[in-house]
Design a protein around this motif. Structure first.
Motif, PDB file in Angstrom:
ATOM      1  N   ARG A 278       0.814  -1.220   0.000  1.00 41.88           N
ATOM      2  CA  ARG A 278       0.000   0.000   0.000  1.00 41.88           C
ATOM      3  C   ARG A 278       0.847   1.269   0.000  1.00 41.88           C
ATOM      4  O   ARG A 278       0.531   2.234  -0.705  1.00 41.88           O
ATOM      5  CB  ARG A 278      -0.915  -0.001   1.222  1.00 41.88           C
ATOM      6  N   SER A 279       1.933   1.285   0.782  1.00 40.31           N
ATOM      7  CA  SER A 279       2.704   2.517   0.941  1.00 40.31           C
ATOM      8  C   SER A 279       3.779   2.690  -0.126  1.00 40.31           C
ATOM      9  O   SER A 279       3.882   3.746  -0.737  1.00 40.31           O
ATOM     10  CB  SER A 279       3.357   2.539   2.332  1.00 40.31           C
ATOM     11  N   ALA A 280       4.591   1.649  -0.331  1.00 41.02           N
ATOM     12  CA  ALA A 280       5.717   1.776  -1.264  1.00 41.02           C
ATOM     13  C   ALA A 280       5.286   1.601  -2.713  1.00 41.02           C
ATOM     14  O   ALA A 280       5.815   2.271  -3.604  1.00 41.02           O
ATOM     15  CB  ALA A 280       6.803   0.757  -0.907  1.00 41.02           C
ATOM     16  N   TYR A 281       4.308   0.691  -2.966  1.00 40.94           N
ATOM     17  CA  TYR A 281       3.937   0.376  -4.341  1.00 40.94           C
ATOM     18  C   TYR A 281       2.547   0.880  -4.721  1.00 40.94           C
ATOM     19  O   TYR A 281       2.080   0.622  -5.837  1.00 40.94           O
ATOM     20  CB  TYR A 281       4.022  -1.134  -4.567  1.00 40.94           C
ATOM     21  N   ALA A 282       1.868   1.570  -3.795  1.00 40.32           N
ATOM     22  CA  ALA A 282       0.574   2.208  -4.069  1.00 40.32           C
ATOM     23  C   ALA A 282      -0.451   1.258  -4.663  1.00 40.32           C
ATOM     24  O   ALA A 282      -1.200   1.622  -5.577  1.00 40.32           O
ATOM     25  CB  ALA A 282       0.786   3.415  -4.993  1.00 40.32           C
ATOM     26  N   GLU A 283      -0.498   0.032  -4.139  1.00 40.58           N
ATOM     27  CA  GLU A 283      -1.511  -0.914  -4.576  1.00 40.58           C
ATOM     28  C   GLU A 283      -2.878  -0.483  -4.024  1.00 40.58           C
ATOM     29  O   GLU A 283      -2.967   0.233  -3.033  1.00 40.58           O
ATOM     30  CB  GLU A 283      -1.183  -2.330  -4.070  1.00 40.58           C
ATOM     31  N   ASP A 284      -3.942  -0.951  -4.663  1.00 39.37           N
ATOM     32  CA  ASP A 284      -5.292  -0.616  -4.226  1.00 39.37           C
ATOM     33  C   ASP A 284      -5.556  -1.180  -2.821  1.00 39.37           C
ATOM     34  O   ASP A 284      -5.418  -2.395  -2.611  1.00 39.37           O
ATOM     35  CB  ASP A 284      -6.310  -1.199  -5.194  1.00 39.37           C
ATOM     36  N   PRO A 285      -5.926  -0.335  -1.836  1.00 40.70           N
ATOM     37  CA  PRO A 285      -6.103  -0.805  -0.459  1.00 40.70           C
ATOM     38  C   PRO A 285      -7.126  -1.922  -0.308  1.00 40.70           C
ATOM     39  O   PRO A 285      -6.897  -2.891   0.418  1.00 40.70           O
ATOM     40  CB  PRO A 285      -6.553   0.455   0.288  1.00 40.70           C
ATOM     41  N   SER A 286      -8.260  -1.807  -0.987  1.00 36.60           N
ATOM     42  CA  SER A 286      -9.317  -2.818  -0.858  1.00 36.60           C
ATOM     43  C   SER A 286      -8.842  -4.179  -1.364  1.00 36.60           C
ATOM     44  O   SER A 286      -9.120  -5.218  -0.762  1.00 36.60           O
ATOM     45  CB  SER A 286     -10.570  -2.382  -1.623  1.00 36.60           C
ATOM     46  N   THR A 287      -8.104  -4.175  -2.472  1.00 38.45           N
ATOM     47  CA  THR A 287      -7.597  -5.430  -3.024  1.00 38.45           C
ATOM     48  C   THR A 287      -6.548  -6.034  -2.098  1.00 38.45           C
ATOM     49  O   THR A 287      -6.498  -7.257  -1.903  1.00 38.45           O
ATOM     50  CB  THR A 287      -7.000  -5.211  -4.427  1.00 38.45           C
ATOM     51  N   VAL A 288      -5.714  -5.195  -1.511  1.00 37.74           N
ATOM     52  CA  VAL A 288      -4.708  -5.686  -0.560  1.00 37.74           C
ATOM     53  C   VAL A 288      -5.391  -6.349   0.633  1.00 37.74           C
ATOM     54  O   VAL A 288      -5.004  -7.441   1.063  1.00 37.74           O
ATOM     55  CB  VAL A 288      -3.801  -4.529  -0.081  1.00 37.74           C
ATOM     56  N   PHE A 289      -6.426  -5.704   1.176  1.00 39.90           N
ATOM     57  CA  PHE A 289      -7.160  -6.284   2.298  1.00 39.90           C
ATOM     58  C   PHE A 289      -7.805  -7.613   1.901  1.00 39.90           C
ATOM     59  O   PHE A 289      -7.836  -8.562   2.682  1.00 39.90           O
ATOM     60  CB  PHE A 289      -8.238  -5.313   2.796  1.00 39.90           C
ATOM     61  N   ALA A 290      -8.348  -7.676   0.681  1.00 40.78           N
ATOM     62  CA  ALA A 290      -9.011  -8.896   0.216  1.00 40.78           C
ATOM     63  C   ALA A 290      -8.013 -10.051   0.117  1.00 40.78           C
ATOM     64  O   ALA A 290      -8.293 -11.178   0.558  1.00 40.78           O
ATOM     65  CB  ALA A 290      -9.679  -8.654  -1.134  1.00 40.78           C
TER      66      ALA A 290
END
Length: 438
Positions: A278-290
């Motif tokens: 989420r922080s370094a690579y700016a991935e989508d937060p919702s997808t990361v949580f999923a």
């Protein structure tokens, strides 16, 4: 072993009472882990609220530094509450532990941000995390000791794996609630005020299991003590408990590294990698949580298999073989070196069996290394030092090494911890320091 199971027969006589005890014990453990993990998962949202900085990564690292400081309080929690548990009983300390977590989680949920009360926001947040560190410093070792003392003959690892499932329920619930909240309110609102919702849910769940834990039986005293109050064991002095812990120095050192390796792996996958994404690579937060939630479900599904295997093949043998087997698998983290949700998902799912085999056994293994008379104190201290020194710092170290261009060093570091834990355990086993079904 006879006295251990005499206690079990007195405290938890029937399958129904065993199930009730496991629900109260495991449910409270799940809530504690939920509350603890929610902070780690939401560090990138909490950071800007309490530690404003010029960029998101710096704020997140400040929030993770507070996450690590909370772990530093764990040894003190083990010292204070572990001694009480070995002197006065397990049940009282279980109630104190979850009660403290409920209080501090409520404060964090309602705490004004830096924009409202300035630097005091960060100070109060830090104080709450320290108090939560005191609480969680005793929760896992106390539960491990309780399970070893209540489990029927030949089912120690299986009962331990049930508690591990509850732990995983707490971790998965944290990911799932964060995901659902993020989906419901949106990324912008999540960073502004939505992050408070998971904390409110955790506080309410804690109140329920605080009430439920009141019915837990005490396992400290023997069956003979319970039958004859005139000869009941009197509380020992603190110095006597600690003298016994000091006598088992090798066992204490072994517990530290058994826990250190397991928790370094645990927090790498449950906190470090999601925050890196989420922080370094700016991935989508919702997808990361999923993805994090899915990985946690897979881990939980594997826990019963780990418990059955350990009871069938012996706890000691299963621990050594599986701990050695995960050493090459930790290097899968090197595959995630840049933005890419597919790669992130693969790394998280490949890590699921790594987590299952490390987290499914380490608590039970730790509890078998200390005698009942000083079990909570010894396991608590070893657990706290291992987690504070190596587990809580793992997410920060992972992000720091990645930022410094030395990401390759992190799996090497974790692999060395795994090998040291096996070496020390084998030495303790040969010297007769391993008890209870191993």
């Amino acid at each position: 072993m006879a006295s251990l199971h005499e206690r079990s027969a007195t405290a938890v006589r029937t399958p129904l009472s065993q199930r009730r005890a496991l629900l109260a014990l495991g449910g409270g453990n799940a809530v504690e882990w939920y509350d603890w993990m929610v902070y780690g998962l939401l560090a990138s949202s909490i950071g800007p609220q309490f530690f404003p900085a010029t960029d998101g990564l710096s704020s997140t690292m400040s929030a993770l530094a507070v996450f690590a400081v909370g772990f530093a309080a764990r040894p003190l929690g083990a010292i204070v509450f572990g001694t009480l548990a070995d002197r006065l009983g397990r049940r009282l300390v279980m109630l104190l532990s979850i009660g403290s977590m409920v209080l501090t989680t409520t404060v964090i949920a309602l705490l004004p941000s830096h924009a409202v009360i300035g630097v005091w926001a960060g100070v109060i947040l830090l104080a709450c995390r320290i108090l939560q560190g005191l609480s969680t410093g005793i929760e896992a070792p106390l539960n491990s000791a309780y399970i070893v003392e209540m489990a029927p003959e030949g089912r120690t690892a299986r009962f331990g794996s049930i508690i591990s499932i509850y732990v995983q329920v707490g971790i998965v619930a944290a990911s799932l609630v964060c995901f659902l909240t993020s989906e419901a309110v949106g990324p912008e609102a999540m960073g502004d005020w939505g992050w408070r919702i998971p904390f409110v849910i955790g506080a309410l769940g804690g109140l329920f299991f605080l009430w439920l834990r009141r019915s837990l039986p005490e396992t400290l005293h023997t069956a003979a003590d319970a039958a004859d109050p005139d000869t009941a064991q009197k509380p020992r002095r603190t110095g006597e408990v600690w003298a016994e812990v000091a006598h088992h120095k090798l066992a204490l050192l072994t517990i530290i590294f058994v826990v250190a390796a397991a928790q370094a792996i645990n927090y790498t996958w449950t906190t470090g990698l999601p925050n890196l994404a989420r922080s370094a690579y700016a991935e989508d937060p919702s997808t990361v949580f999923a993805v994090t939630t899915l990985s946690g479900v897979v881990v939980g599904a594997l826990y019963p298999l780990v418990g059955r295997l350990a009871d069938r093949k012996r706890i000691s043998r299963t621990f050594v073989v599986t701990r050695l087997a995960v050493v090459p698998l930790v290097f899968v983290v090197l595959a995630y070196q840049g933005k890419g949700m597919t790669t992130f998902a693969l790394v998280m799912l490949v890590g699921a069996p790594v987590l299952a085999f490390t987290m499914g056994l380490y608590n039970t293994v730790s509890a078998t290394l200390m005698p009942a008379s000083c079990r909570v104190t010894g396991v608590g201290l070893g657990y706290a030092v291992g987690v504070a020194g190596f587990g809580g710092t793992a997410p920060y170290v992972l992000l720091w090494l990645q930022d410094a261009g030395a990401g390759w060093a992190f799996p090497v570091y974790v692999a060395v911890l795994c090998l040291l834990s096996v070496l020390l355990y084998m030495l303790a086993f040969r010297r007769g320091s391993v008890r209870a079904g191993s």
